[in-house]
Design a protein around this motif. Structure first.
Motif, PDB file in Angstrom:
ATOM      1  N   MET A  41       0.828  -1.196   0.000  1.00  0.00           N
ATOM      2  CA  MET A  41       0.000   0.000   0.000  1.00  0.00           C
ATOM      3  C   MET A  41       0.867   1.253   0.000  1.00  0.00           C
ATOM      4  O   MET A  41       0.649   2.185  -0.797  1.00  0.00           O
ATOM      5  CB  MET A  41      -0.933  -0.011   1.209  1.00  0.00           C
ATOM      6  CG  MET A  41      -1.802   1.211   1.370  1.00  0.00           C
ATOM      7  SD  MET A  41      -2.897   1.077   2.801  1.00  0.00           S
ATOM      8  CE  MET A  41      -1.672   1.121   4.143  1.00  0.00           C
ATOM      9  N   VAL A  42       1.854   1.311   0.894  1.00  0.00           N
ATOM     10  CA  VAL A  42       2.731   2.478   0.972  1.00  0.00           C
ATOM     11  C   VAL A  42       3.567   2.601  -0.297  1.00  0.00           C
ATOM     12  O   VAL A  42       3.738   3.704  -0.845  1.00  0.00           O
ATOM     13  CB  VAL A  42       3.640   2.374   2.213  1.00  0.00           C
ATOM     14  CG1 VAL A  42       4.656   3.513   2.231  1.00  0.00           C
ATOM     15  CG2 VAL A  42       2.808   2.385   3.494  1.00  0.00           C
ATOM     16  N   LEU A  43       4.084   1.468  -0.790  1.00  0.00           N
ATOM     17  CA  LEU A  43       4.900   1.494  -2.013  1.00  0.00           C
ATOM     18  C   LEU A  43       4.103   2.035  -3.199  1.00  0.00           C
ATOM     19  O   LEU A  43       4.585   2.887  -3.953  1.00  0.00           O
ATOM     20  CB  LEU A  43       5.412   0.087  -2.316  1.00  0.00           C
ATOM     21  CG  LEU A  43       6.207  -0.074  -3.613  1.00  0.00           C
ATOM     22  CD1 LEU A  43       7.512   0.702  -3.539  1.00  0.00           C
ATOM     23  CD2 LEU A  43       6.477  -1.556  -3.903  1.00  0.00           C
ATOM     24  N   THR A  44       2.887   1.553  -3.361  1.00  0.00           N
ATOM     25  CA  THR A  44       2.049   2.010  -4.473  1.00  0.00           C
ATOM     26  C   THR A  44       1.750   3.499  -4.365  1.00  0.00           C
ATOM     27  O   THR A  44       1.716   4.217  -5.368  1.00  0.00           O
ATOM     28  CB  THR A  44       0.736   1.215  -4.508  1.00  0.00           C
ATOM     29  OG1 THR A  44       1.022  -0.179  -4.594  1.00  0.00           O
ATOM     30  CG2 THR A  44      -0.118   1.623  -5.701  1.00  0.00           C
ATOM     31  N   SER A  45       1.545   3.979  -3.136  1.00  0.00           N
ATOM     32  CA  SER A  45       1.244   5.404  -2.952  1.00  0.00           C
ATOM     33  C   SER A  45       2.424   6.294  -3.309  1.00  0.00           C
ATOM     34  O   SER A  45       2.244   7.487  -3.563  1.00  0.00           O
ATOM     35  CB  SER A  45       0.818   5.668  -1.508  1.00  0.00           C
ATOM     36  OG  SER A  45       1.928   5.563  -0.617  1.00  0.00           O
ATOM     37  N   LEU A  46       3.636   5.733  -3.333  1.00  0.00           N
ATOM     38  CA  LEU A  46       4.838   6.518  -3.644  1.00  0.00           C
ATOM     39  C   LEU A  46       5.229   6.429  -5.112  1.00  0.00           C
ATOM     40  O   LEU A  46       6.203   7.061  -5.531  1.00  0.00           O
ATOM     41  CB  LEU A  46       6.010   6.045  -2.770  1.00  0.00           C
ATOM     42  CG  LEU A  46       5.865   6.283  -1.258  1.00  0.00           C
ATOM     43  CD1 LEU A  46       7.033   5.664  -0.508  1.00  0.00           C
ATOM     44  CD2 LEU A  46       5.754   7.766  -0.954  1.00  0.00           C
ATOM     45  N   LYS A  47       4.500   5.645  -5.901  1.00  0.00           N
ATOM     46  CA  LYS A  47       4.781   5.539  -7.331  1.00  0.00           C
ATOM     47  C   LYS A  47       3.965   6.583  -8.098  1.00  0.00           C
ATOM     48  O   LYS A  47       2.827   6.869  -7.748  1.00  0.00           O
ATOM     49  CB  LYS A  47       4.428   4.143  -7.845  1.00  0.00           C
ATOM     50  CG  LYS A  47       5.292   3.024  -7.282  1.00  0.00           C
ATOM     51  CD  LYS A  47       4.862   1.679  -7.848  1.00  0.00           C
ATOM     52  CE  LYS A  47       5.731   0.556  -7.286  1.00  0.00           C
ATOM     53  NZ  LYS A  47       5.310  -0.768  -7.809  1.00  0.00           N
ATOM     54  N   SER A  48       4.552   7.121  -9.129  1.00  0.00           N
ATOM     55  CA  SER A  48       3.813   8.067  -9.965  1.00  0.00           C
ATOM     56  C   SER A  48       2.760   7.323 -10.769  1.00  0.00           C
ATOM     57  O   SER A  48       2.844   6.099 -10.969  1.00  0.00           O
ATOM     58  CB  SER A  48       4.764   8.807 -10.901  1.00  0.00           C
ATOM     59  OG  SER A  48       5.335   7.902 -11.844  1.00  0.00           O
TER      60      SER A  48
END
Length: 289
Positions: A41-48
């Motif tokens: 969840m956190v990783l996806t939120s940091l991807k453009s």
């Protein structure tokens, strides 16, 4: 004899060490399984948005993190207002529930009145009623009182809990009766005894109940969706659903995950801050008399 004893001791030590290593290995694997969705969840939120959509296979890290999704999460919907509404709802509901449940639990645990056990048994039997029936009854009542789209309508059905009353009652009953009788001999009132003796002794259980209720309020979904259709009273659960219904979340998954991260952070922080109290309250409801 001494050599055989030493050999057996070393063998037992190796077996114990192996069991401990296997236990920690199993716990580590389970921790990875449990925490991976939060990491994703956190990783996806940091991807453009472009980087996420260009991935043909999922990438488990990103070399170019961005906070743009968090900005979009707050601009797509009034997420800040929803967070404030949820905070108000959670704090007022939890405070009212703790007061009501504490007084009710004390009455069942310490006061003597006719039919107390029968009344408490009937009270516990209400837990057998399906929650859907209670929701329908509460909805009709709140609608008839014209309390839809108000904080009163949101809060009122949640200010009591049979389970928390039962939990607090069991905790209060573990306090020795001698303390109560000594207090009554000294002329102490029941409210003063509750405030000065019972609550300090049973503080771990009360803290646990408070935190669990806060989490419950923060995660409320069905009831807020039923009684609010005015954005001025939307909670974070309404906000997430609004993002999905308006198509923004379906098109921009990273921004959707950013909104979920923002909503989840207060609960994670609350648990980390009070984890010891939660464990203490769950392991013992008070003191053993």
């Amino acid at each position: 004899m001494s050599e055989d004893f030493e050999a057996r001791r070393r063998a037992a030590g190796r077996k114990a060490g192996l069991r401990q290593a296997l236990t920690y290995l199993g716990l580590s694997i389970w921790a990875v399984v449990v925490l991976f969705p939060f990491y994703w969840m956190v990783l996806t939120s940091l991807k453009s948005y472009g980087a996420y959509n260009s991935e043909h296979t999922p990438q488990f890290f990103t070399l170019h993190p961005t906070l743009e999704n968090y900005q979009q999460a707050f601009t797509a919907v009034p997420l800040g207002g929803y967070l404030l509404n949820t905070l108000i709802f959670a704090l007022i509901t939890t405070a009212a529930m703790v007061v009501v449940s504490t007084l009710a639990a004390y009455a069942f645990a310490r006061l003597e009145f006719r039919g107390k056990n029968l009344l408490f048994g009937a009270f516990l039997s209400l837990m057998m009623i399906p929650s859907e029936l209670v929701v329908i009854t509460n909805y009709v009542t709140i609608t008839n009182l014209d309390l839809r789209n108000t904080f009163t309508g949101l809060i009122l059905p949640s200010i009591t809990s049979i389970f928390y009353i039962y939990l607090l009652k069991e905790s209060f009953e573990q306090v020795p009766d001698e303390l109560y009788r000594a207090a009554k001999v000294d002329g102490t009132s029941d409210l003063k005894y509750l405030w000065k003796v019972m609550i300090p002794i049973c503080r771990p259980t009360i803290v646990t109940v408070t935190i669990l209720k806060l989490i419950e309020c923060w995660n409320s979904y069905v009831w807020p969706r039923l009684v609010t259709d005015d954005q001025a009273y939307f909670l974070v659960s309404n906000g997430i659903q609004q993002i999905r219904e308006e198509g923004f979340g379906r098109e921009n998954i990273p921004a959707m995950m950013a909104a979920v991260v923002v909503i989840s952070v207060p609960l994670v922080a609350l648990f980390l801050a009070f984890r010891n109290k939660i464990m203490e309250g769950a392991s013992r409801g008070g003191i053993k008399g």
